[in-house]
Design a protein around this motif. Structure first.
Motif: not given
Length: 567
Positions: A241-252, A272-282, A306-310
């Motif tokens: 984050v400090k170096e200005g890189l975007v935390l993308d889905l690949v990082t998660w 996984f839950k934090d990612m979903m709450v943050g609006g990042i689509r798995p 998780i099957h439901g999310v899938i």
């Protein structure tokens, strides 16, 4: 003359169409172009046309047609060989890929860097270090050296086959290194727990002016996560984050996958839950990474969530997601859930079938496993070596000895597969579990492959279970002449002899085990760990003497003679 000009123009147009079909992986139009060539009566050997058609079928995943076309071609070009090897390696038929490489070596063609890239991937798929070394020798022989692509392939092969030291030698010898070279070597260090080495390479890479890309950062994050180092993961996270890189889905995905591999399942699910709450689509990689956490936690409820999310995100269409779901339900003990997924998934690959067969085997439903295995043939799905391992393992656990032997013996004839050490291990276990010890002895003795620890262990455990000390001693004599000696099996043999109070035989088994064996023990007197290095001094038919060198703390050291009869 005009006819010939028109024919030439037609051929040129067809060649252009063929190239477009290859590029877009359009199989049906490609077959139509192939038909046009056949109808036009053009010479298929001219301008390597047949090799290009092999490339078309291979690139579209139609391996059967590619093989047929390949074997009809008189002198396949290096292009044709490369396509066959790469497509077979890509689809998981690694042994077949190496088979085509052997044919290639017998031909007059000269291998290029693309040939070796695919061959090395096949070695990685088989985790065959010895074969990888042979390929490395061929690379040196043809004078390719350590160019960027070949060097990267060798580094990747060596660390994935468990020999990071060799990978580092290749890496250090490379004239040119790119970000992929550094990232691969960092992954190698993490694979053997060399966290400091990985961080050292990461910093050195940047000092040499090579900028880390998202794959490098993700390798670092996944490596720390696999070590269970939560603080290290979040420190790297903040640094990105400090170096200005975007935390993308690949990082998660890298973090979730790393935590699952280090069995930090609670953290993985929380991420996984934090990612979903943050609006990042798995994506399919995310759910494939997190589903094993539910199996490790034995939480079918989490798995169903998780099957439901899938289902809501329509990720169930992916074959890898389907396989992961089947595996999750299997590990949670829900065979019905696994079968429902298998039946409803629109597309299945060999991994999906393997997961379902494995599920039946684990739960003792061997009839269902065999039925599904036989159904693969009727539906035109080619089993691979993993499929056969699943079926043989199922037969072993439930006593289907004759059926297991029948399947094993038909591997080459019916499925065009060479038996691996894992398959031999399953058969030895199958015979030993159900008392067919004489057959097991003959089977091990006549094995064309090197004997592994699991094979020795299965055989000696069978001898112990069925009171066949005579066979244990006989196979020990055979194994003692081999280069490979595994400690676990000889410990069992020693215990068999000890149970019969045959201390002389027991000590001989221990002696075989100790030839070059390092053990660690705890000294109650000084409360410190010590290492015992046992070196062979003298060996006769009756007894063996060993010297025991005890490495103590710096202020003292002791050397004493060790007699196996007293241990």
């Amino acid at each position: 003359m005009k006819y010939l000009q028109n024919l030439h123009a037609c051929e040129t147009n067809l060649l252009s169409l063929l190239q477009k079909c290859m590029k877009s992986k359009a199989l049906k139009p490609g077959k139509q172009v192939h038909c046009c060539f056949l109808v036009s009566g053009v010479d298929m050997d001219f301008n390597s046309l047949s090799s290009k058609i092999i490339g078309l079928y291979a690139s579209c995943g139609d391996i059967k047609s590619a093989k047929l076309m390949f074997h009809q071609t008189k002198n396949p070009s290096v292009f044709a060989y490369n396509w066959m090897i790469s497509s077979l390696a890509f689809t998981g038929f690694y042994q077949h890929a190496l088979g085509y490489f052997s044919l290639f070596q017998e031909s007059r063609n000269v291998a290029n860097k693309y040939t070796f890239e695919s061959v090395l991937k096949a070695c990685v798929g088989l985790v065959d270090f010895n074969k990888g070394r042979e390929v490395h020798c061929v690379i040196c022989k043809v004078g390719l050296g350590l160019g960027l692509e070949v060097g990267n392939g060798l580094v990747d092969m060596y660390w994935k086959c468990g020999c990071v030291r060799y990978a580092r030698c290749v890496f250090d010898g490379m004239v040119e290194r790119d970000v992929a070279s550094w990232t691969s070597m960092i992954c190698g260090c993490f694979s053997v727990g060399e966290v400091e080495g990985a961080f050292g390479l990461f910093e050195k890479m940047r000092l040499e002016g090579v900028e880390a890309n998202e794959f490098t950062w993700n390798a670092m994050i996944a490596g720390c996560a696999r070590e269970g180092d939560c603080d290290g993961v979040f420190a790297l996270f903040c640094r990105m984050v400090k170096e200005g890189l975007v935390l993308d889905l690949v990082t998660w995905n890298a973090m979730i996958s790393g935590f699952v591999q280090s069995q930090q399942t609670v953290e993985a699910v929380k991420l996984f839950k934090d990612m979903m709450v943050g609006g990042i689509r798995p994506n399919h990689v995310t759910v494939t990474a997190v589903l094993p956490a539910c199996g490790l936690m034995d939480s079918v409820q989490r798995g169903k969530e998780i099957h439901g999310v899938i289902y809501r995100m329509e990720l169930y269409m992916n074959v890898f997601v389907a396989s992961a779901l089947i595996d999750m339900y299997s590990k949670c003990g829900t065979v019905t859930g696994a079968r429902n997924v298998f039946d409803t998934v629109p597309f299945k690959n060999v991994a999906s079938w393997n997961a379902m067969i494995g599920c039946y085997g684990k739960h003792g439903m061997v009839d269902s496993a065999i039925q599904l295995f036989e159904r693969m043939g009727t539906e035109g799905v080619q089993p691979n070596s993993v499929t056969l391992t699943c079926v043989l393992s199922a037969c072993s656990h439930c006593g289907f000895v004759d059926k297991g032997l029948e399947i094993f013996r038909s591997m080459r004839k019916c499925y065009d597969l060479e038996a691996s050490q894992e398959h031999y291990s399953c058969v030895v276990d199958l015979l030993c579990r159900f008392g067919r010890m004489d057959e097991a002895y003959d089977f091990v003795k006549e094995m064309p492959l090197a004997v592994t620890e699991s094979i020795i262990g299965a055989f000696f455990n069978g001898c112990k279970l069925h009171n066949r000390r005579d066979l244990a001693k006989k196979i020990a004599e055979v194994l003692s002449k081999m280069e490979t000696r595994r400690p676990g099996g000889f410990v069992t043999l020693s215990n068999i002899c000890g149970a019969e109070e045959e201390w002389e035989e027991s000590s001989k088994a221990k002696a075989l085990n100790c030839n070059s064996f390092m053990v660690s023990t705890f000294c109650l007197a000084c409360h410190s760990h010590m290492t015992y290095s046992m070196k062979l001094l003298q060996r006769t038919k009756i007894e063996m003497c060993y010297i025991l060198v005890i490495i103590q703390p710096k202020d003292s050291s002791t050397v004493c003679l060790y007699d196996p009869n007293l241990s």
